[in-house]
Design a protein around this motif. Structure first.
Motif, PDB file in Angstrom:
ATOM      1  N   PHE A  39       0.837  -1.204   0.000  1.00  0.00           N
ATOM      2  CA  PHE A  39       0.000   0.000   0.000  1.00  0.00           C
ATOM      3  C   PHE A  39       0.874   1.257   0.000  1.00  0.00           C
ATOM      4  N   VAL A  40       1.908   1.263   0.832  1.00  0.00           N
ATOM      5  CA  VAL A  40       2.815   2.416   0.906  1.00  0.00           C
ATOM      6  C   VAL A  40       3.491   2.634  -0.451  1.00  0.00           C
ATOM      7  N   GLU A  41       3.951   1.555  -1.076  1.00  0.00           N
ATOM      8  CA  GLU A  41       4.613   1.643  -2.383  1.00  0.00           C
ATOM      9  C   GLU A  41       3.647   2.140  -3.464  1.00  0.00           C
ATOM     10  N   ALA A  42       2.457   1.575  -3.496  1.00  0.00           N
ATOM     11  CA  ALA A  42       1.470   1.979  -4.506  1.00  0.00           C
ATOM     12  C   ALA A  42       1.009   3.417  -4.283  1.00  0.00           C
ATOM     13  N   SER A  43       0.882   3.826  -3.036  1.00  0.00           N
ATOM     14  CA  SER A  43       0.484   5.200  -2.725  1.00  0.00           C
ATOM     15  C   SER A  43       1.527   6.191  -3.219  1.00  0.00           C
ATOM     16  N   THR A  46       1.188   6.888  -6.829  1.00  0.00           N
ATOM     17  CA  THR A  46       0.076   7.781  -7.195  1.00  0.00           C
ATOM     18  C   THR A  46       0.358   9.224  -6.807  1.00  0.00           C
ATOM     19  N   SER A  48       0.785  10.144  -3.464  1.00  0.00           N
ATOM     20  CA  SER A  48       0.410  10.356  -2.063  1.00  0.00           C
ATOM     21  C   SER A  48       1.619  10.199  -1.156  1.00  0.00           C
ATOM     22  N   VAL A  50       2.626   8.815   2.639  1.00  0.00           N
ATOM     23  CA  VAL A  50       2.102   7.962   3.701  1.00  0.00           C
ATOM     24  C   VAL A  50       2.940   8.207   4.951  1.00  0.00           C
ATOM     25  N   ALA A 111      -4.086  -2.301  -1.289  1.00  0.00           N
ATOM     26  CA  ALA A 111      -2.646  -2.409  -1.499  1.00  0.00           C
ATOM     27  C   ALA A 111      -2.255  -2.374  -2.972  1.00  0.00           C
ATOM     28  N   GLY A 114      -3.097   1.576  -4.051  1.00  0.00           N
ATOM     29  CA  GLY A 114      -2.912   2.699  -3.145  1.00  0.00           C
ATOM     30  C   GLY A 114      -4.124   3.575  -2.953  1.00  0.00           C
ATOM     31  N   CYS A 115      -5.312   3.091  -3.292  1.00  0.00           N
ATOM     32  CA  CYS A 115      -6.501   3.918  -3.102  1.00  0.00           C
ATOM     33  C   CYS A 115      -7.127   3.649  -1.735  1.00  0.00           C
ATOM     34  N   SER A 166      -7.293   8.127  -4.650  1.00  0.00           N
ATOM     35  CA  SER A 166      -5.964   7.577  -4.903  1.00  0.00           C
ATOM     36  C   SER A 166      -5.040   8.698  -5.348  1.00  0.00           C
TER      37      SER A 166
END
Length: 193
Positions: A39-43, A46, A48, A50, A111, A114-115, A166
């Motif tokens: 999730f942190v990586e995908a965020s 995008t 964002s 974290v 995850a 990241g949304c 996201s």
């Protein structure tokens, strides 16, 4: 029969072959050994940020550290004492215009992309879109691997509205120049608690 129903009935009458929906279980949804790390990586992908809350750290401190210049902060979250506007008590959504930071609670993180699912939990949901920057508070335990798991867990509340957010809003529709914050927040910070 309404005009809409009449149009839909005519379209349905023209369907020659009815195809069954595919079995989504056969597709194989993404699963991660560490959904929080993914999730942190995908965020980050995008756009964002974290932030993981340290034990005993207040939400006030986290928001102030992330956005030290913010003067107008809108939220209805209990425990956020630095909020200057409450989206539950404003007369109309226009009163939230000029909000530097909106702080809302996310219900579910995904995850794979990241949304965050943010159900409407306040009278004026405009705080999610009119704020220059958005802070979403999300419990680590509420991060799932994929959208299939997310949709299975979503329930609508009395407001009947929610959306996946996201990253910051961005578009390159005009002159193919990237514009941040065109339709919503220019920056998004997810706070994991």
């Amino acid at each position: 029969m309404s005009k809409k129903e009449d149009i839909l009935a005519k379209l349905k009458a023209k369907v020659g072959v009815d195809y069954p929906m595919p079995d989504l279980a056969a597709i194989g949804a993404a699963a991660y050994g560490d959904p929080v790390a993914q999730f942190v990586e995908a965020s980050a992908a995008t756009g964002s940020s974290v932030v993981e809350a340290a034990p005993g750290e207040s939400l006030d401190d986290i928001v102030r550290r992330a956005y030290p210049e913010a003067k107008e902060i809108a939220s209805n979250l209990p425990g956020l004492t630095i909020a200057t506007k409450n989206p539950d008590t404003v007369g109309e959504a226009q009163e939230l215009n000029g909000t530097d930071v909106g702080v809302v609670r996310g219900e579910l993180g995904v995850a794979e992309n990241g949304c965050v699912w943010v159900p409407q939990q306040m009278k004026e949901r405009a705080v999610c879109f009119i704020s220059e920057c958005l802070v979403i508070v999300l419990r680590r335990a509420d991060i799932v691997s994929n959208m299939h798991e997310a949709y299975a867990r979503i329930t609508m509340n009395d407001y009947g509205y929610g959306c996946f957010i996201s990253g910051p809003s961005k578009t390159a529709d005009i002159a193919q120049a990237l514009v941040m914050g065109a339709q919503a927040a220019r920056a998004v910070t997810v706070v994991l608690v």
